[in-house]
Design a protein around this motif. Structure first.
Motif, PDB file in Angstrom:
ATOM      1  N   PRO A  26       0.782  -1.225  -0.033  1.00 58.16           N
ATOM      2  CA  PRO A  26      -0.038   0.087   0.093  1.00 58.16           C
ATOM      3  C   PRO A  26       0.974   1.223   0.251  1.00 58.16           C
ATOM      4  O   PRO A  26       1.679   1.455   0.750  1.00 58.16           O
ATOM      5  CB  PRO A  26      -0.858  -0.116   1.275  1.00 58.16           C
ATOM      6  N   GLY A  27       0.632   2.031  -0.796  1.00 57.89           N
ATOM      7  CA  GLY A  27       1.166   3.291  -1.069  1.00 57.89           C
ATOM      8  C   GLY A  27       2.365   3.427  -1.802  1.00 57.89           C
ATOM      9  O   GLY A  27       3.037   4.465  -2.111  1.00 57.89           O
ATOM     10  N   CYS A  28       3.187   2.181  -2.241  1.00 58.84           N
ATOM     11  CA  CYS A  28       4.340   2.126  -2.887  1.00 58.84           C
ATOM     12  C   CYS A  28       4.014   2.136  -4.522  1.00 58.84           C
ATOM     13  O   CYS A  28       3.124   1.462  -4.963  1.00 58.84           O
ATOM     14  CB  CYS A  28       5.196   0.828  -2.578  1.00 58.84           C
ATOM     15  N   HIS A  29       4.697   3.002  -5.264  1.00 58.58           N
ATOM     16  CA  HIS A  29       4.422   3.064  -6.492  1.00 58.58           C
ATOM     17  C   HIS A  29       5.608   2.778  -7.355  1.00 58.58           C
ATOM     18  O   HIS A  29       5.735   3.131  -8.652  1.00 58.58           O
ATOM     19  CB  HIS A  29       4.011   4.858  -6.919  1.00 58.58           C
ATOM     20  N   THR A  30       6.597   1.992  -6.946  1.00 57.66           N
ATOM     21  CA  THR A  30       7.648   1.542  -7.312  1.00 57.66           C
ATOM     22  C   THR A  30       7.421   0.691  -8.563  1.00 57.66           C
ATOM     23  O   THR A  30       6.829  -0.231  -8.614  1.00 57.66           O
ATOM     24  CB  THR A  30       8.575   0.919  -6.501  1.00 57.66           C
ATOM     25  N   GLN A  31       7.937   0.887  -9.614  1.00 61.16           N
ATOM     26  CA  GLN A  31       7.682   0.130 -10.949  1.00 61.16           C
ATOM     27  C   GLN A  31       8.331  -1.312 -10.887  1.00 61.16           C
ATOM     28  O   GLN A  31       9.601  -1.136 -10.613  1.00 61.16           O
ATOM     29  CB  GLN A  31       8.476   0.805 -12.259  1.00 61.16           C
ATOM     30  N   ILE A  32       7.656  -2.448 -11.073  1.00 61.12           N
ATOM     31  CA  ILE A  32       8.200  -3.830 -11.178  1.00 61.12           C
ATOM     32  C   ILE A  32       7.440  -4.260 -12.481  1.00 61.12           C
ATOM     33  O   ILE A  32       6.831  -3.702 -13.167  1.00 61.12           O
ATOM     34  CB  ILE A  32       7.812  -4.293  -9.874  1.00 61.12           C
ATOM     35  N   ASP A  33       7.609  -5.839 -12.303  1.00 56.67           N
ATOM     36  CA  ASP A  33       6.605  -6.623 -13.382  1.00 56.67           C
ATOM     37  C   ASP A  33       6.180  -7.682 -12.259  1.00 56.67           C
ATOM     38  O   ASP A  33       6.351  -7.859 -11.310  1.00 56.67           O
ATOM     39  CB  ASP A  33       7.572  -7.193 -14.368  1.00 56.67           C
ATOM     40  N   ARG A  34       5.296  -8.587 -12.991  1.00 58.34           N
ATOM     41  CA  ARG A  34       4.557  -9.621 -12.398  1.00 58.34           C
ATOM     42  C   ARG A  34       5.308 -10.911 -12.568  1.00 58.34           C
ATOM     43  O   ARG A  34       4.679 -11.858 -12.806  1.00 58.34           O
ATOM     44  CB  ARG A  34       3.172  -9.617 -12.574  1.00 58.34           C
TER      45      ARG A  34
END
Length: 103
Positions: A26-34
């Motif tokens: 929650p609240g994290c906007h770090t770009q990752i992938d799935r």
């Protein structure tokens, strides 16, 4: 077939490393992938040690020894395992381990 496109999770989200996402914390906007590199517990889906989430490095802070592998899990799974009384922090190894392990 590789792990690029693995289908969908129980929330209907596409999973695999080709799908851009943001950390599930929650609240994290770090770009990752799935992909597996970001999966709590190192595998898609929920199991006895991990949830179905995908998290950045900061929000998968805990290493856990499980079934002969060392995996990373999210903060919430860490809390749930410690609260269960079935897992303890092994300060010598820097990870969680089952209270049933003989080491």
């Amino acid at each position: 077939m590789g792990w690029a496109n693995c289908g969908t999770d129980s929330k209907g989200r596409p999973i695999g490393y080709v799908f851009t996402a943001t950390c599930d914390h929650p609240g994290c906007h770090t770009q990752i992938d799935r992909g597996l590199a970001y999966a709590c517990g190192g595998m898609h889906g929920k199991d006895e040690i991990s949830c179905e989430g995908y998290f950045c490095e900061q929000h998968r802070p805990t290493y856990i020894e499980h079934e002969g592998d060392t995996r990373q899990i999210c903060s919430q799974c860490t809390k749930e395992l410690l609260d269960s009384g079935e897992w303890i922090e092994d300060e010598n190894e820097g990870c969680l381990r089952s209270v049933h392990d003989d080491c």
